[in-house]
Design a protein around this motif. Structure first.
Motif: not given
Length: 588
Positions: A4-18
């Motif tokens: 879940i942590i890994e997927a959340t980091l990917k979500a933030v990277a894809d959604l907010y380019q961060t």
């Protein structure tokens, strides 16, 4: 939950380019009033999303649901994203983790820990304070062993000093040769009786001296009984054969009595240390400390340590006449225990009235450069009160441990017979059951509370088959055993369940949390983590039991699965209660 942590980091990277780090993702267990099992705190992400916590949560939730197969749904409450994990995730976790033969025991960590508890005086029986001490120490030792430590359980017995001589002198003067056999009293109770007699006679002498005009402080020092007791102590230290023989005889009575009580409490020790063997220890350490400049001598020859820079005070470590004080022998005993076992950690289970003493002891050992001193820990616990008020030992009003155990068995008998479920039990079975329930009630009540807290113990409240109690959990265990006995082993069959109802899911979730509860209890030296875990598990099972047909389930696969869940639940309930030192009955 790393996925879940890994997927959340990917979500933030894809959604907010961060790009964020794993430490910036805060996962929590979802609160019971909300749907879901895992909660992500979204407030930290708003600085990169530039949106409200709710909007950010909804965007991340939608991303996770569409990209992670294990996430079946989500909801957002203010700044909290609650995730519901799929049935396939929970079933896989159950099959691979809970059903593993190693589940419920953590791997060996290569560390050795000593747990010292009980520490009785041989001038009186064990009392309610000792009961909390013994149950806490034994449970912590059992938990640490399950968490992968090699554990040594020790007992430091205070078997010498002026208080022992008081009992001995009173027996000499007023005992008329009374023994445990002739009196019918347990040995510890007999010796305690003479400790009380000494105190009463001593007070009489003080009052007589005061009546002649002697000031109270002077009367306390010059009363003939206290002078005789002090002379007896000097004779003991000088090795007077008659005094030593009497001391051995009376201590022998006490140890036999203690063993009976320990057996009823279900506690034991790997090693006992005796202050009669350790009271001269520590003088070498004082010399060592003087050489290192850790201690200093005053003009009268007494030895001290100055701890004012550490927020404490100056502490006497050796009297001017060269005799030890308590801290001296504690320094020596600490070194002796380390020499014997070379443990990584040493836990002292002692009441909170000794908090200052242990701060000083540990600090001195650190200043002496003892490498092992950093592994010392004082497991401080609060006083136990009864509804009738605080206990006082020297006045003979102490709450005796044996009396308390007998009262618990009696209370368990009354409550159990009121339910009318033991008609087919033999007398021996009934008595054994009353002991198991009574001790389960006592132990659970004392261990479900954080050790540091003072608590009020109510025997009647503790034996409640419907409350937050040991008997409620014991009854749940017996209920499951009854179900399984009627199933005749069918729960060993595999089942191909793919969907869970909410009660099955909640029960699986509770079962998967056992190792986390064990890790927490071991880390904090706190059995309450296990006690409260197993209560939640028992509640989850009872809901599952009331809402689902087990033996009459509509499908064979469902029946087998629910039986398997029942078998897993009974195993973890028994394991948890064992960590608390509590027996669970097969039927009740």
């Amino acid at each position: 939950m790393d996925f879940i942590i890994e997927a959340t980091l990917k979500a933030v990277a894809d959604l907010y380019q961060t790009t964020l780090t794993a430490q910036e993702v805060n996962l929590q267990q979802t609160r019971k009033e909300f749907e879901g099992q895992v909660t992500i705190v979204t407030f930290p992400f708003t600085k990169v999303s530039r949106k409200s916590p709710e909007q950010t949560g909804n965007e991340i939730g939608a991303y996770l649901q569409s990209h992670v197969a294990e996430i079946a749904g989500f909801n957002v409450i203010k700044g909290f994203l609650n995730l519901s994990l799929s049935d396939s995730y929970w079933l896989t976790l159950y099959n691979q983790v809970v059903l593993s033969p190693d589940f419920g025991r953590l791997p060996h960590n290569g560390k050795k820990v000593m747990v010292e508890y009980s520490s009785p005086n041989t001038n009186k029986p064990l009392h309610l304070g000792h009961v909390r001490n013994n149950l806490l120490g034994y449970s912590v030792a059992t938990i640490l062993e399950a968490a992968g430590y090699e554990v040594i359980k020790t007992n430091l017995v205070n078997d010498r000093g002026i208080h022992i001589c008081k009992s001995m002198l009173a027996w000499q003067k007023f005992g008329n040769g009374e023994t445990p056999e002739s009196s019918g009293l347990k040995g510890d109770k007999l010796v305690g009786k003479y400790y009380v007699i000494f105190d009463k006679e001593y007070k009489k002498q003080i009052d007589e001296l005061k009546a002649t005009g002697t000031p109270e402080d002077e009367a306390k020092k010059t009363a003939p009984l206290i002078i005789e007791a002090q002379q007896m102590l000097q004779q003991w230290e000088a090795g007077n054969p008659e005094v030593i023989d009497l001391w051995k005889t009376m201590n022998g009575w006490v140890y036999k009595g203690f063993d009976e009580t320990y057996n009823k409490l279900g506690v034991n020790f790997d090693k006992s240390y005796y202050e009669s063997n350790t009271y001269l220890l520590g003088k070498d350490i004082i010399e060592e400390g003087l050489e290192k400049g850790v201690f200093f001598k005053k003009e009268d020859g007494s030895v001290w340590i100055d701890l004012t820079a550490d927020g404490l005070d100056q502490k006497l470590v050796l009297r001017a006449d060269g005799t030890s004080v308590y801290i001296t022998q504690d320094l020596g005993t600490a070194q002796l225990k380390y020499n014997d076992y070379h443990m990584d950690e040493s836990i002292y289970v002692v009441g909170n009235e000794q908090d200052y003493h242990f701060k000083v002891l540990f600090l001195i050992l650190q200043k002496l450069g003892k490498s092992w001193a950093k592994g010392l820990y004082h497991l401080s616990y609060g006083m136990v009160d009864l509804p009738s008020g605080k206990m006082k030992s020297r006045e003979g009003t102490v709450v005796d441990a044996d009396d308390l155990i007998a009262e618990m068995e009696q209370t368990a008998q009354v409550q159990t017979e009121a339910l009318g479920k033991v008609q087919d039990f033999s007398e021996d079975e009934k008595n054994k059951l009353y002991h198991i329930i009574g001790m389960g009630a006592l132990k659970y009540f004392l261990l479900k509370v954080d050790p540091k807290k003072r608590l009020l113990f109510d025997p009647n409240e503790s034996v409640d088959f419907q409350g937050h109690t040991g008997p409620f959990i014991q009854y749940t265990h017996a209920r499951i055993k009854s179900v399984l006995s009627r199933a005749e082993g069918e729960y060993n069959k595999t089942s191909d369940i793919e969907q869970l109802n909410s009660f099955e899911r909640d029960l699986i979730i509770n079962l998967t949390q056992f190792n986390d509860a064990l890790s927490l209890a071991a880390k904090d030296f706190n059995p309450a983590a296990i006690a409260n875990y197993v209560y939640e598990l028992a509640k989850a099972y009872n809901k599952f039991y009331h809402e689902n047909s087990i033996l009459q389930a509509e499908k064979i696969s469902t029946k087998n699965f629910r039986l398997q869940l029942s078998a897993s639940s009974v195993k973890i309930i028994a394991r948890s209660m064992n960590l608390l030192g509590i027996e669970v009955p097969e039927r009740m």
